[in-house]
Design a protein around this motif. Structure first.
Motif, short mmCIF file in Angstrom:
data_model
loop_
_atom_site.label_atom_id
_atom_site.label_comp_id
_atom_site.label_asym_id
_atom_site.label_seq_id
_atom_site.Cartn_x
_atom_site.Cartn_y
_atom_site.Cartn_z
N LEU A 90 5.68 2.33 -15.93
CA LEU A 90 4.75 2.57 -14.87
C LEU A 90 3.89 1.21 -14.51
CD1 LEU A 90 3.83 4.73 -12.78
CD2 LEU A 90 2.04 5.35 -14.46
N LEU A 91 3.14 0.69 -15.48
CA LEU A 91 2.64 -0.51 -15.32
C LEU A 91 3.21 -1.55 -14.65
CD1 LEU A 91 0.12 -0.40 -18.52
CD2 LEU A 91 -0.52 -0.33 -16.11
N LEU A 92 4.67 -1.77 -15.26
CA LEU A 92 5.33 -2.77 -14.50
C LEU A 92 5.74 -2.54 -13.09
CD1 LEU A 92 7.78 -3.78 -17.43
CD2 LEU A 92 5.79 -5.01 -16.86
N ALA A 93 6.02 -1.18 -12.85
CA ALA A 93 6.32 -0.76 -11.57
C ALA A 93 5.08 -1.09 -10.70
CB ALA A 93 6.82 0.41 -11.39
N VAL A 94 4.05 -0.80 -11.17
CA VAL A 94 2.56 -1.09 -10.06
C VAL A 94 2.54 -2.62 -10.23
CG1 VAL A 94 0.04 -0.95 -10.37
CG2 VAL A 94 1.74 1.00 -10.78
N ALA A 95 2.60 -3.32 -10.96
CA ALA A 95 2.43 -4.68 -11.09
C ALA A 95 3.52 -5.25 -10.02
CB ALA A 95 2.53 -5.36 -12.32
N ALA A 96 4.66 -4.94 -10.12
CA ALA A 96 5.52 -5.59 -9.26
C ALA A 96 5.38 -5.20 -7.79
CB ALA A 96 6.84 -4.95 -9.72
N PHE A 97 4.83 -3.83 -7.47
CA PHE A 97 4.43 -3.47 -6.21
C PHE A 97 3.33 -4.41 -5.43
CE2 PHE A 97 1.60 -1.24 -3.30
CZ PHE A 97 2.51 -1.00 -2.29
N VAL A 98 2.20 -4.77 -6.56
CA VAL A 98 1.16 -5.43 -5.91
C VAL A 98 1.64 -6.99 -5.70
CG1 VAL A 98 -1.08 -6.53 -6.95
CG2 VAL A 98 -0.49 -3.98 -7.20
N ILE A 99 2.40 -7.72 -6.53
CA ILE A 99 2.94 -8.83 -6.30
C ILE A 99 3.80 -9.04 -5.06
CG2 ILE A 99 4.48 -10.54 -7.35
CD1 ILE A 99 3.53 -9.91 -10.11
N PHE A 100 4.74 -7.86 -4.92
CA PHE A 100 5.48 -8.13 -3.65
C PHE A 100 4.82 -7.71 -2.43
CE2 PHE A 100 7.82 -5.49 -0.27
CZ PHE A 100 8.94 -6.14 -0.32
N ARG A 101 3.71 -7.08 -2.31
CA ARG A 101 2.91 -6.82 -1.35
C ARG A 101 2.16 -8.07 -0.97
NH1 ARG A 101 -1.72 -2.65 -1.74
NH2 ARG A 101 -2.88 -4.35 -1.90
N GLY A 102 1.61 -8.77 -2.16
CA GLY A 102 0.84 -9.94 -1.97
C GLY A 102 1.55 -11.14 -1.33
N VAL A 103 2.87 -11.15 -1.96
CA VAL A 103 3.80 -12.19 -1.40
C VAL A 103 4.24 -12.04 0.02
CG1 VAL A 103 5.83 -13.30 -1.69
CG2 VAL A 103 4.58 -12.97 -3.66
N PHE A 104 4.35 -11.00 0.66
CA PHE A 104 4.51 -10.60 1.85
C PHE A 104 3.74 -10.22 2.85
CE2 PHE A 104 8.57 -10.28 -0.86
CZ PHE A 104 9.47 -11.23 0.10
N ARG A 105 2.44 -10.18 2.67
CA ARG A 105 1.32 -9.74 3.61
C ARG A 105 0.63 -10.95 4.25
NH1 ARG A 105 -4.13 -7.21 1.47
NH2 ARG A 105 -2.95 -6.04 0.31
N ASP A 106 0.57 -10.99 5.47
CA ASP A 106 -0.04 -11.90 6.24
C ASP A 106 -1.55 -11.63 6.25
OD1 ASP A 106 2.28 -13.30 6.88
OD2 ASP A 106 2.57 -12.07 8.58
N THR A 107 -2.26 -12.53 5.40
CA THR A 107 -3.72 -12.57 5.39
C THR A 107 -4.26 -13.14 6.63
OG1 THR A 107 -3.69 -12.42 2.91
CG2 THR A 107 -5.63 -12.92 4.07
N PRO A 108 -5.16 -12.61 7.60
CA PRO A 108 -5.44 -13.27 8.47
C PRO A 108 -6.47 -14.08 8.28
CG PRO A 108 -6.44 -10.89 8.56
CD PRO A 108 -5.26 -11.17 7.35
N ARG A 109 -6.51 -15.41 8.90
CA ARG A 109 -7.32 -16.55 8.62
C ARG A 109 -8.54 -16.33 9.68
NH1 ARG A 109 -7.73 -21.84 6.54
NH2 ARG A 109 -8.96 -23.12 7.76
N ILE A 110 -9.78 -16.20 9.15
CA ILE A 110 -11.03 -15.94 9.86
C ILE A 110 -11.58 -17.11 10.22
CG2 ILE A 110 -13.28 -14.91 10.16
CD1 ILE A 110 -11.99 -12.82 8.30
N GLU A 111 -11.57 -17.69 11.37
CA GLU A 111 -12.10 -18.84 11.97
C GLU A 111 -13.49 -18.70 12.44
OE1 GLU A 111 -10.77 -22.06 11.90
OE2 GLU A 111 -8.90 -21.47 11.28
N PRO A 112 -14.35 -19.58 11.58
CA PRO A 112 -15.83 -19.32 12.32
C PRO A 112 -16.07 -19.64 13.60
CG PRO A 112 -15.71 -21.44 11.05
CD PRO A 112 -14.12 -20.78 11.22
N GLU A 113 -17.05 -18.86 14.09
CA GLU A 113 -17.43 -19.00 15.55
C GLU A 113 -18.63 -19.84 15.76
OE1 GLU A 113 -15.86 -17.53 18.35
OE2 GLU A 113 -14.20 -16.93 17.08
#
Length: 193
Positions: free
Chosen positions: A30-53
Motif C-alpha cells: 500500500l505504501l509503495l502504491a501511494v508513493a508511486a501515485f505521488v511521484i507520478f502526479r508530481g512528474v506530470f503536474r504543471d505547477t503554475p509559475r506565479i510572476e510578481p506584479e
C-alpha cells in the motif's frame, strides 16, 4: 472440510492464514502504491509559475507628501527592477517601506520608521548581525550609513533621517548583493514629487 484439509474454528473452510508478516507485506504494498501515485502526479503536474506584479509606488509617495508626511523614496529604479510591495502605516509612529525585486530576482527592502535600529534589524534582517565598514558620502539622504550583514548573506545599511515626525531610522536591506543596496541608496530622495 476443504480441499486443502484446513477448516476454521467456525467450521467453515478458511481462505488464508492471517499472520503479522502478511499484514506488514500488505502495508508495504500500500505504501509503495501511494508513493508511486505521488511521484507520478508530481512528474506530470504543471505547477503554475506565479510572476510578481509591479506596484506603482510614486502615486502613494505623492499622496503621503500631500498629507504632510515626508518619506524617503527612490527617484527611479534601475532597468529591470520592480516594486512588488508598498507599506504605509499611519499613526503616531508611522512607517513607510518598499519591497523591490532586482533584475535578477533578488530582494531589496526599504523601511523608514521611528523605531530602534536593533529592532528593525532583528525584524527585517536577522537577530544576529555583524557590523561592517560604514558607507560614507553615498546618496543625498544621509552622510553616513552604518553597514550590517548576517551569516546567511543578507546585508543592511542604516541611517538616521530628520522628517516631519522627528528622527527616523532608515533601513535598506535584503538578499541582493551589497552593490545593489548601494545603488538604491544612491537614488533615494526626500524631495517633493
Amino acid at each position: 472440510m476443504s480441499e486443502s484439509g484446513q477448516q476454521s474454528e467456525t467450521g467453515r473452510p478458511g481462505r488464508y492464514q492471517r499472520t503479522t508478516g502478511g499484514l506488514l507485506a500488505a502495508m508495504l504494498v500500500l505504501l509503495l502504491a501511494v508513493a508511486a501515485f505521488v511521484i507520478f502526479r508530481g512528474v506530470f503536474r504543471d505547477t503554475p509559475r506565479i510572476e510578481p506584479e509591479p506596484v506603482e509606488y510614486l502615486p502613494l509617495v505623492e499622496s503621503l507628501q500631500d498629507a504632510g508626511r515626508e518619506v524617503v523614496y527612490p527617484r527611479e529604479l534601475p532597468e529591470g527592477w520592480m516594486v512588488t510591495t508598498v507599506v504605509a502605516e499611519p499613526g503616531e509612529r508611522p512607517a513607510w517601506g518598499l519591497g523591490i525585486l532586482t533584475d535578477d530576482g533578488r530582494f531589496v527592502g526599504l523601511r523608514q520608521q521611528d523605531e530602534d535600529l536593533e529592532d528593525l534589524l532583528a525584524e527585517h534582517v536577522d537577530e544576529e548581525t555583524t557590523e561592517e565598514e560604514p558607507l560614507e558620502g553615498v546618496g543625498s539622504v544621509a552622510r553616513t550609513w552604518e553597514a550590517y550583514a548576517d551569516e546567511g548573506g543578507d546585508h543592511a545599511y542604516a541611517a538616521e533621517v530628520r522628517t516631519d515626525v522627528g528622527d527616523e531610522t532608515l533601513l535598506v536591506y535584503g538578499s541582493a548583493p551589497a552593490e545593489d543596496l548601494r545603488t538604491l541608496i544612491e537614488s533615494l530622495t526626500l524631495d517633493e514629487r
